[in-house]
Design an enzyme around this catalytic site. Structure first.
Site, mmCIF file in Angstrom:
data_model
loop_
_atom_site.group_PDB
_atom_site.id
_atom_site.type_symbol
_atom_site.label_atom_id
_atom_site.label_comp_id
_atom_site.label_asym_id
_atom_site.label_seq_id
_atom_site.Cartn_x
_atom_site.Cartn_y
_atom_site.Cartn_z
ATOM 1 N N PHE A 105 0.837 -1.196 0.000
ATOM 2 C CA PHE A 105 0.000 0.000 0.000
ATOM 3 C C PHE A 105 0.875 1.250 0.000
ATOM 4 O O PHE A 105 0.699 2.163 -0.821
ATOM 5 C CB PHE A 105 -0.904 -0.030 1.241
ATOM 6 C CG PHE A 105 -1.864 1.118 1.380
ATOM 7 C CD1 PHE A 105 -3.219 0.928 1.152
ATOM 8 C CD2 PHE A 105 -1.440 2.375 1.782
ATOM 9 C CE1 PHE A 105 -4.127 1.979 1.304
ATOM 10 C CE2 PHE A 105 -2.321 3.424 1.936
ATOM 11 C CZ PHE A 105 -3.677 3.228 1.698
ATOM 12 N N CYS A 106 1.852 1.306 0.914
ATOM 13 C CA CYS A 106 2.706 2.489 1.025
ATOM 14 C C CYS A 106 3.728 2.567 -0.106
ATOM 15 O O CYS A 106 4.076 3.668 -0.551
ATOM 16 C CB CYS A 106 3.396 2.510 2.389
ATOM 17 S SG CYS A 106 2.258 2.771 3.773
ATOM 18 N N VAL A 107 4.224 1.440 -0.577
ATOM 19 C CA VAL A 107 5.118 1.447 -1.734
ATOM 20 C C VAL A 107 4.417 2.090 -2.924
ATOM 21 O O VAL A 107 4.975 2.961 -3.610
ATOM 22 C CB VAL A 107 5.577 0.015 -2.082
ATOM 23 C CG1 VAL A 107 6.217 -0.034 -3.462
ATOM 24 C CG2 VAL A 107 6.571 -0.493 -1.027
ATOM 25 N N HIS A 110 3.958 5.959 -2.401
ATOM 26 C CA HIS A 110 5.153 6.776 -2.638
ATOM 27 C C HIS A 110 5.526 6.810 -4.117
ATOM 28 O O HIS A 110 6.088 7.807 -4.591
ATOM 29 C CB HIS A 110 6.312 6.285 -1.768
ATOM 30 C CG HIS A 110 6.059 6.507 -0.307
ATOM 31 N ND1 HIS A 110 5.899 7.759 0.233
ATOM 32 C CD2 HIS A 110 5.881 5.629 0.704
ATOM 33 C CE1 HIS A 110 5.658 7.647 1.530
ATOM 34 N NE2 HIS A 110 5.628 6.370 1.830
#
Length: 358
Positions: A105-107, A110
């Protein structure tokens, strides 16, 4: 899929599943942001204005604990958004942290935000699993990944200017916390149907928040949202707005320890204190069972393997009088024990000395 449809369906609430019926939340049911008031409503307002994202699910999921939500937002805002140094550089560090923590999700988030900085080629290289072409950018990703591993040789020398330490270290630690919250309490889908996996969507979503991402923010705006005196900030952030934000998150997250017995707190602290940064095996001897110590189990999973928290793990502990609020605070406590272990192990003085001597 037309740009107009993307704009109306996704870009009005990026990083949410709100446009469709599926919700991104696991194990909790946060109240709709439109019902928020007071400090929680002000966090949402600042998110929209300074982050360019209305009702970001990464913070909505914390909303049952307003002090925790405000502190997590403050650390991210004061380091990643308003801190010194290149936004691209800090996004690369956060990308490295998120990849090391196995938080898709965070990859993906960003990667989209790197599109928003205007470096589309760099964003797409990362999306394809390739390293940045520029050595300094590759080192930034490697440094972000290395922060997970105490004693990693990739932590020195610093890939950023020493005077920017508070912003870069604050960004890395903010996402070590956020990654764990996301992995524990959200699904992996950044956008409905994982449409962020398509290059046109990545580019278009990034462009939708480009104006906000490229705007220079005044440091300190989020600090008014924090609870009282949380104690001194870390020395690496002395004299910056990152310091009180980090101290506030530490105080808010560690308050969740009160949900565990003293024996369970000791088990969590002692286990995380000797953690070497590796991902835990499926058979993990130090992890207690659901039947005997379910709270300690949840906290340890939140610290070291949040993506492995199951419905059964939550159900074993979350019984009356425990609520969503309690679960969020317990997960935050576990997550921050890992952040604290990481922060204490960073060889910041050695890194400064190595960077100055180059």
């Amino acid at each position: 899929m037309t740009p107009a449809f993307l704009t109306s369906a996704f870009l009005t609430a990026p990083f949410n599943a709100a446009p469709f019926t599926t919700a991104p939340f696991r194990h909790t049911e946060p109240l709709p942001p439109r019902s928020a008031s007071g400090r929680t409503a002000e966090v949402y307002r600042q998110l929209a204005e300074d982050f360019g994202v209305e009702n970001a699910s990464t913070f909505v999921v914390l909303s049952s604990s307003p002090g925790l939500m405000a502190a997590a937002w403050a650390l991210m805002r004061e380091s990643l958004l308003a801190g010194e140094g290149s936004r691209t550089g800090k996004e690369l560090a956060a990308f490295g942290v998120s990849r090391a923590n196995r938080c898709p999700f965070c990859v993906d988030a960003h990667t989209l935000l790197l599109h928003a900085t205007g470096d589309h080629a760099l964003a797409e290289r990362l999306a394809r699993g390739e390293a940045p072409e520029r050595e300094v950018q590759a080192r930034m990703v490697a440094w972000g990944e290395a922060t997970r591993v105490p004693g990693s040789p990739d932590l020195t020398p610093l890939p950023y200017f020493v005077r920017h330490t508070a912003a870069y270290v604050g960004t890395a630690l903010a996402f070590h916390f956020i990654n764990r919250i996301v992995s524990a309490l959200l699904t992996e889908n950044l956008l409905p149907g994982n449409v962020q996996r398509f290059r046109p969507v990545r580019s278009l979503v990034g462009r939708s928040v480009a104006k906000t991402v490229r705007r220079r923010l005044v440091p300190g705006t989020s600090l008014a949202l924090l609870d009282g005196d949380a104690g001194p900030g870390p020395t690496w952030a002395a004299g910056t707005t990152v310091g009180p934000a980090y101290a506030a998150l530490r105080a808010a997250a560690m308050a969740g320890s009160s949900l565990l017995t003293e024996a369970d707190q000791i088990l969590v602290r002692d286990t995380v204190a000797v953690w070497d940064g590796t991902h835990q095996p499926v058979v993990w001897d130090a992890l207690p069972g659901r039947a005997d110590r379910p709270g300690a189990r949840l906290a340890l999973l939140a610290a070291l393997a949040p993506y492995r928290i199951t419905d059964e793990d939550v159900a074993a502990w979350k019984k009356p009088p425990y609520t969503d609020h309690c679960l969020v605070e317990l997960i935050a406590y576990g997550a921050f024990t890992a952040v604290d272990r990481i922060e204490r192990a960073l060889p910041l003085q050695a890194a400064v000395d190595a960077s100055v001597s180059r």
